[in-house]
Structure formats: structure tokens, C-alpha cells
Design a protein around this motif. Structure first.
Motif, PDB file in Angstrom:
ATOM      1  N   PHE A  44       0.814  -1.221   0.000  1.00 24.64           N
ATOM      2  CA  PHE A  44       0.000   0.000   0.000  1.00 24.64           C
ATOM      3  C   PHE A  44       0.843   1.264   0.000  1.00 24.64           C
ATOM      4  O   PHE A  44       0.377   2.323  -0.403  1.00 24.64           O
TER       5      PHE A  44
ATOM      6  N   ARG B 105      -1.355  14.159   4.999  1.00 28.32           N
ATOM      7  CA  ARG B 105      -1.133  13.576   6.333  1.00 28.32           C
ATOM      8  C   ARG B 105      -2.351  12.829   6.862  1.00 28.32           C
ATOM      9  O   ARG B 105      -2.247  12.037   7.799  1.00 28.32           O
TER      10      ARG B 105
ATOM     11  N   VAL C 173      -0.366   8.291   7.082  1.00 29.51           N
ATOM     12  CA  VAL C 173       0.083   7.754   8.377  1.00 29.51           C
ATOM     13  C   VAL C 173      -0.647   6.452   8.724  1.00 29.51           C
ATOM     14  O   VAL C 173      -0.327   5.802   9.719  1.00 29.51           O
ATOM     15  N   LEU C 174      -1.640   6.073   7.907  1.00 31.10           N
ATOM     16  CA  LEU C 174      -2.542   4.995   8.312  1.00 31.10           C
ATOM     17  C   LEU C 174      -2.157   3.610   7.798  1.00 31.10           C
ATOM     18  O   LEU C 174      -2.594   2.607   8.365  1.00 31.10           O
TER      19      LEU C 174
ATOM     20  N   GLY D 128     -12.117  10.234   5.571  1.00 30.06           N
ATOM     21  CA  GLY D 128     -11.986   9.378   6.753  1.00 30.06           C
ATOM     22  C   GLY D 128     -13.232   9.320   7.616  1.00 30.06           C
ATOM     23  O   GLY D 128     -13.641   8.250   8.064  1.00 30.06           O
TER      24      GLY D 128
ATOM     25  N   ALA E 250      -7.976  -1.424  10.691  1.00 34.04           N
ATOM     26  CA  ALA E 250      -7.879  -0.076  10.110  1.00 34.04           C
ATOM     27  C   ALA E 250      -7.675   0.967  11.194  1.00 34.04           C
ATOM     28  O   ALA E 250      -6.871   1.879  11.042  1.00 34.04           O
TER      29      ALA E 250
ATOM     30  N   ARG F  84     -10.325   2.389  17.067  1.00 33.06           N
ATOM     31  CA  ARG F  84     -11.632   2.896  17.534  1.00 33.06           C
ATOM     32  C   ARG F  84     -12.789   2.193  16.820  1.00 33.06           C
ATOM     33  O   ARG F  84     -13.823   1.922  17.427  1.00 33.06           O
TER      34      ARG F  84
ATOM     35  N   ASN G 124      -2.728  -0.211   8.747  1.00 39.77           N
ATOM     36  CA  ASN G 124      -3.758  -0.808   7.899  1.00 39.77           C
ATOM     37  C   ASN G 124      -3.070  -1.394   6.658  1.00 39.77           C
ATOM     38  O   ASN G 124      -2.575  -0.648   5.816  1.00 39.77           O
TER      39      ASN G 124
ATOM     40  N   GLY H 218     -14.077  -1.878   3.196  1.00 33.86           N
ATOM     41  CA  GLY H 218     -13.070  -1.216   2.379  1.00 33.86           C
ATOM     42  C   GLY H 218     -13.676  -0.456   1.223  1.00 33.86           C
ATOM     43  O   GLY H 218     -14.901  -0.363   1.092  1.00 33.86           O
TER      44      GLY H 218
HETATM   45  N1  ACO Z   1      -1.563  14.530  12.071  1.00 37.53           N
HETATM   46  C1  ACO Z   1      -2.032  15.594  12.736  1.00 37.53           C
HETATM   47  N2  ACO Z   1      -3.227  16.137  12.499  1.00 37.53           N
HETATM   48  C2  ACO Z   1      -3.990  15.564  11.553  1.00 37.53           C
HETATM   49  C3  ACO Z   1      -3.564  14.449  10.809  1.00 37.53           C
HETATM   50  C4  ACO Z   1      -2.294  13.934  11.097  1.00 37.53           C
HETATM   51  N3  ACO Z   1      -1.780  12.861  10.459  1.00 37.53           N
HETATM   52  N4  ACO Z   1      -4.526  14.109   9.943  1.00 37.53           N
HETATM   53  C5  ACO Z   1      -5.534  14.976  10.109  1.00 37.53           C
HETATM   54  N5  ACO Z   1      -5.217  15.851  11.087  1.00 37.53           N
HETATM   55  C6  ACO Z   1      -6.026  16.945  11.616  1.00 37.53           C
HETATM   56  C7  ACO Z   1      -7.044  17.462  10.630  1.00 37.53           C
HETATM   57  O1  ACO Z   1      -6.475  18.397   9.764  1.00 37.53           O
HETATM   58  C8  ACO Z   1      -8.077  18.062  11.546  1.00 37.53           C
HETATM   59  O2  ACO Z   1      -7.625  19.331  11.959  1.00 37.53           O
HETATM   60  P1  ACO Z   1      -8.664  20.553  12.070  1.00 37.53           P
HETATM   61  O3  ACO Z   1      -9.641  20.121  13.117  1.00 37.53           O
HETATM   62  O4  ACO Z   1      -7.782  21.678  12.467  1.00 37.53           O
HETATM   63  O5  ACO Z   1      -9.266  20.678  10.712  1.00 37.53           O
HETATM   64  C9  ACO Z   1      -8.037  17.148  12.769  1.00 37.53           C
HETATM   65  O6  ACO Z   1      -6.793  16.457  12.712  1.00 37.53           O
HETATM   66  C10 ACO Z   1      -9.169  16.139  12.819  1.00 37.53           C
HETATM   67  O7  ACO Z   1      -9.256  15.492  11.565  1.00 37.53           O
HETATM   68  P2  ACO Z   1     -10.383  14.417  11.311  1.00 37.53           P
HETATM   69  O8  ACO Z   1     -10.307  13.964   9.888  1.00 37.53           O
HETATM   70  O9  ACO Z   1     -11.689  14.942  11.823  1.00 37.53           O
HETATM   71  O10 ACO Z   1      -9.894  13.249  12.286  1.00 37.53           O
HETATM   72  P3  ACO Z   1     -10.664  11.940  12.688  1.00 37.53           P
HETATM   73  O11 ACO Z   1     -10.826  11.885  14.146  1.00 37.53           O
HETATM   74  O12 ACO Z   1     -11.871  11.703  11.825  1.00 37.53           O
HETATM   75  O13 ACO Z   1      -9.588  10.823  12.339  1.00 37.53           O
HETATM   76  C11 ACO Z   1      -9.131   9.122  10.693  1.00 37.53           C
HETATM   77  C12 ACO Z   1      -9.169  10.635  10.991  1.00 37.53           C
HETATM   78  C13 ACO Z   1      -8.112   8.470  11.583  1.00 37.53           C
HETATM   79  C14 ACO Z   1      -8.721   8.968   9.223  1.00 37.53           C
HETATM   80  C15 ACO Z   1     -10.513   8.508  10.926  1.00 37.53           C
HETATM   81  O14 ACO Z   1     -11.512   9.274  10.301  1.00 37.53           O
HETATM   82  C16 ACO Z   1     -10.612   7.078  10.437  1.00 37.53           C
HETATM   83  O15 ACO Z   1      -9.982   6.192  10.950  1.00 37.53           O
HETATM   84  N6  ACO Z   1     -11.467   6.812   9.443  1.00 37.53           N
HETATM   85  C17 ACO Z   1     -11.664   5.464   8.959  1.00 37.53           C
HETATM   86  C18 ACO Z   1     -10.558   5.007   8.063  1.00 37.53           C
HETATM   87  C19 ACO Z   1     -10.765   3.547   7.759  1.00 37.53           C
HETATM   88  O16 ACO Z   1     -11.243   2.789   8.579  1.00 37.53           O
HETATM   89  N7  ACO Z   1     -10.453   3.072   6.577  1.00 37.53           N
HETATM   90  C20 ACO Z   1     -10.761   1.634   6.373  1.00 37.53           C
HETATM   91  C21 ACO Z   1     -10.903   1.316   5.070  1.00 37.53           C
HETATM   92  S1  ACO Z   1      -9.363   1.524   4.330  1.00 37.53           S
HETATM   93  C22 ACO Z   1      -9.445   0.829   2.774  1.00 37.53           C
HETATM   94  O17 ACO Z   1     -10.434   0.270   2.337  1.00 37.53           O
HETATM   95  C23 ACO Z   1      -8.252   1.058   1.881  1.00 37.53           C
END
Ligand code: ACO
Length: 325
Positions: free
Chosen positions: A149, A158, A162-163, A217, A254, A257, A282, A313
Motif C-alpha cells: 500500500f 497527512r 500515516v494509516l 476518513g 484499520a 476505535r 492498515n 473497504g
Molecule cells: N496529524 C495531525 N493532524 C492531523 C492528521 C495527522 N496525520 N490528519 C488529520 N489531522 C487533523 C485534521 O487536519 C483536523 O484538523 P482541524 O480540526 O484543524 O481541521 C483534525 O486532525 C481532525 O481530523 P479528522 O479527519 O476529523 O480526524 P478523525 O478523528 O476523523 O480521524 C481518521 C481521521 C483516523 C482517518 C478517521 O476518520 C478514520 O480512521 N477513518 C476510517 C478510516 C478507515 O477505517 N479506513 C478503512 C478502510 S481503508 C481501505 O479500504 C483502503
């Protein structure tokens, strides 16, 4: 007598380069991207992932995992009569990674094909292999999830880079008089193509579009929690079992939480959930077989126990497989 399929061996492989959050934070900082170990751990539970070397492909990772699964099952590549590889990061546009793996294994002749259902890929592949074994079309299948990936990550983004990580997991699935796979559920809803995709392609010898991962996300998170619970319940109902019958939940890795929320809904404590997301990130289609093999080899998961495998996914795709090990 009804014919079932049963897992007789598991294996997995991670490329040697382990990248901790601290390593990644430092690397990203060089190109002006700010993130932190605290943010990644708190939002996802991820502490490290593995990245393959530039010349290493999904079939290379699959080969290592497959060899270990074959060894655990006590069989040779020639004993395999079906190969299915779940991957979204194939070695080539074609032929399939399964054909490339078949050749590397020296198991030539049997049917071999890829399944593309992103992070649900292994659940899809296992269900297809089970159906082929039940129908008599195959007797001993090699089912693999393998991904590099890191090749489709946008390291300027970002919120996604990181995921994810690289790796492979494999099982040998054999015909058996006793179950085995008890029930499975597969679903897809193409209305959600845009929330998780790599919107690029190859045409006229050129890459068109944006060939790097894009994800909303929060939309994925919200959909995943509800759909996983529904799939788990439907699968249990098909097998006339309840959540109390699950010994181990082995979810797609993934986000911790999402896993905690799924476990809570199934009234399972987290010590009944195999967790590898902290160390692997992931790995998409590889994450479930990697976690399964981890559970087996650490002695957490024992023969005869009831396991619920589940994944969501891109697609959007989702599904679950309930089985007795
Ligand atoms: N480092 C620091 N800050 C970050 C980062 C990072 N890497 N990434 C985002 N932020 C910031 C954002 O800019 C945002 O800042 P703001 O509030 O000032 O705008 C804040 O953090 C919150 O961002 P959110 O996107 O609201 O964060 P969230 O709590 O939703 O977490 C995450 C993001 C981890 C991606 C989550 O939404 C998630 O896990 N989603 C599901 C992903 C998943 O399960 N995928 C599975 C399928 S994958 C596949 O099929 C390929």
C-alpha cells in the motif's frame, strides 16, 4: 454428506523495514508535513507499520506468507488446486498477482486469479474459495491477502499516509467433512466509490487521473461501524449462533476505535479481539490474514475455537466470515 472447507494452515510476512510513528513524523517533516505520534496513536491506535523496499512487490510478500501457510498445513505447492490473491496493489495491470505467485511457488496448472475488494478483499477471497470447495471445483486452496500500500500513498496528505502499511497473510483452505467455514456475508455499495479510492488508471501508455489514495476518513468511519455490525449479526444468524458463541473477533485492522466500537456492539471485551493495527497499521487485504496468523502463532487463537473475521473497504465493500478453526 455435506462438504465443508476448513483452514489447515496460516502464514504471514512483513517486509523488514519497520517505520515507527517517530520515524514517519521525522520523514514527513522534511517535506513540510506536520503530524505527531500522539495524534496518530490517539486517533488510530497505530504505532508502527512496515514498508517494502522499492523493488519488492505484492507477489514477493505473498510468496513468503504462502510458504509459511503451506508449511503449517503440511503440504507442498503441488498439492494446491486453487490460488486466490486479494490485492489492490497488484504487481502488474495483468497478469494477476495470483498467476505470478503461482509461478514463484512452482504450483503451475491450477486456476489462479485475483480478487479486488480493497480492505474487504480477504473476506471476499475466502468466501469464493469456500464456495469453490463446497461445489467440488477445488479441494485445497491457497488464499492470500498481499499489499504494498505504501506505493499508492500520497505522502503530502497527512490524513491518509500515516494509516497504511505493507504485508501479506495466507491460509490453506481444505475440503473437510466437518466445518470449517460456517457462514459468510458479502456486500458492496458502489454509491460510495468516491469516499475511498485511487482515482487513476492507465491509458495509451500513460497514467491518467490521480493514482494515489484519497479518503474521506469520517465518512468511512461512520459507514464502517454500522455496516460491520450488520454483517456480523447476519453471519451469526445464518449459522444459528449468537455473539456469545464468538471466541475471537479478527477484524480488518484499520483503526482501533472502529474495532472497539464493533466489539462493544457484539458485547465482546477487547481481550477477545486480535489486535495488530498498533504494529502493522492498515495493510488492507493483508490485515485479516496477518492478524489471524499472529493470533495462531502467539497461541491466542486455538484450534476448535469460533472466529469472526470481518472487513470493510473501498467500493464500498464489506463482509464477514464465521468459522471454526
Ligand atoms: N496529524 C495531525 N493532524 C492531523 C492528521 C495527522 N496525520 N490528519 C488529520 N489531522 C487533523 C485534521 O487536519 C483536523 O484538523 P482541524 O480540526 O484543524 O481541521 C483534525 O486532525 C481532525 O481530523 P479528522 O479527519 O476529523 O480526524 P478523525 O478523528 O476523523 O480521524 C481518521 C481521521 C483516523 C482517518 C478517521 O476518520 C478514520 O480512521 N477513518 C476510517 C478510516 C478507515 O477505517 N479506513 C478503512 C478502510 S481503508 C481501505 O479500504 C483502503
Amino acid at each position: 454428506m455435506r462438504r465443508y472447507s476448513r483452514i489447515t494452515g496460516t502464514g504471514s510476512y512483513l517486509p523488514p523495514r519497520r517505520v515507527t510513528n517517530a520515524d514517519l513524523v521525522a520523514e514527513l517533516a522534511q517535506s513540510g508535513i506536520q503530524t505527531s505520534d500522539e495524534w496518530i496513536v490517539e486517533r488510530t491506535g497505530i504505532r508502527a507499520r512496515h514498508f517494502a523496499a522499492p523493488d519488492v512487490t505484492s507477489s514477493d510478500l505473498a510468496l513468503e506468507a504462502a510458504r509459511k501457510a503451506l508449511e503449517a498445513a503440511g503440504c507442498q505447492p503441488q498439492d494446491i488446486d486453487l490460488i486466490i490473491v486479494a490485492t489492490s496493489t497488484p504487481d502488474m495491470v495483468f497478469p494477476s498477482t495470483a498467476c505470478i505467485l503461482q509461478n514463484k511457488l512452482g504450483a503451475n496448472g491450477c486456476p489462479a486469479f485475483d480478487v479486488q475488494a480493497v480492505c474487504s478483499g480477504f473476506v471476499y477471497a475466502l468466501t469464493v474459495a469456500d464456495a469453490m470447495i463446497q461445489s467440488g471445483a477445488a479441494r485445497r486452496a491457497l488464499v492470500v491477502g498481499a499489499e504494498v500500500f505504501s506505493r499508492i500513498l500520497d505522502f503530502q496528505d497527512r490524513t491518509t499516509c500515516v494509516l497504511f502499511g505493507d504485508g501479506a497473510g495466507a491460509v490453506v483452505l481444505e475440503a473437510s467433512d466437518t466445518p470449517g467455514i460456517l457462514a459468510s456475508e458479502l456486500h458492496a455499495d458502489g454509491r460510495y466509490v468516491d469516499i475511498l479510492c485511487v482515482p487513476g488508471g492507465v491509458s495509451g501508455g500513460e497514467v491518467l487521473g490521480h493514482p494515489l489514495l484519497k479518503m474521506d476518513g469520517q465518512a468511512v468511519f461512520k459507514l464502517a461501524v454500522g455496516l460491520l455490525d450488520k454483517a456480523a449479526r447476519a453471519t451469526l444468524a445464518k449459522a444459528n449462533l449468537t455473539d456469545a458463541d464468538i471466541d475471537w473477533l479478527i477484524p480488518h485492522q484499520a483503526n482501533i476505535r472502529i474495532m472497539q466500537s464493533t466489539a462493544r456492539k457484539l458485547k465482546l471485551s477487547m481481550d477477545k479481539v486480535v489486535v495488530t493495527v498498533d504494529q502493522h497499521g492498515n495493510t488492507s487485504a493483508a490485515s485479516i490474514p496477518l492478524a489471524l496468523d499472529h493470533g495462531v502463532r502467539t497461541g491466542q487463537v486455538q484450534k476448535g475455537e469460533t472466529l469472526l473475521l470481518e472487513g470493510v473497504g473501498g467500493g464500498f465493500t464489506w463482509g464477514a466470515v464465521l468459522l471454526k478453526l
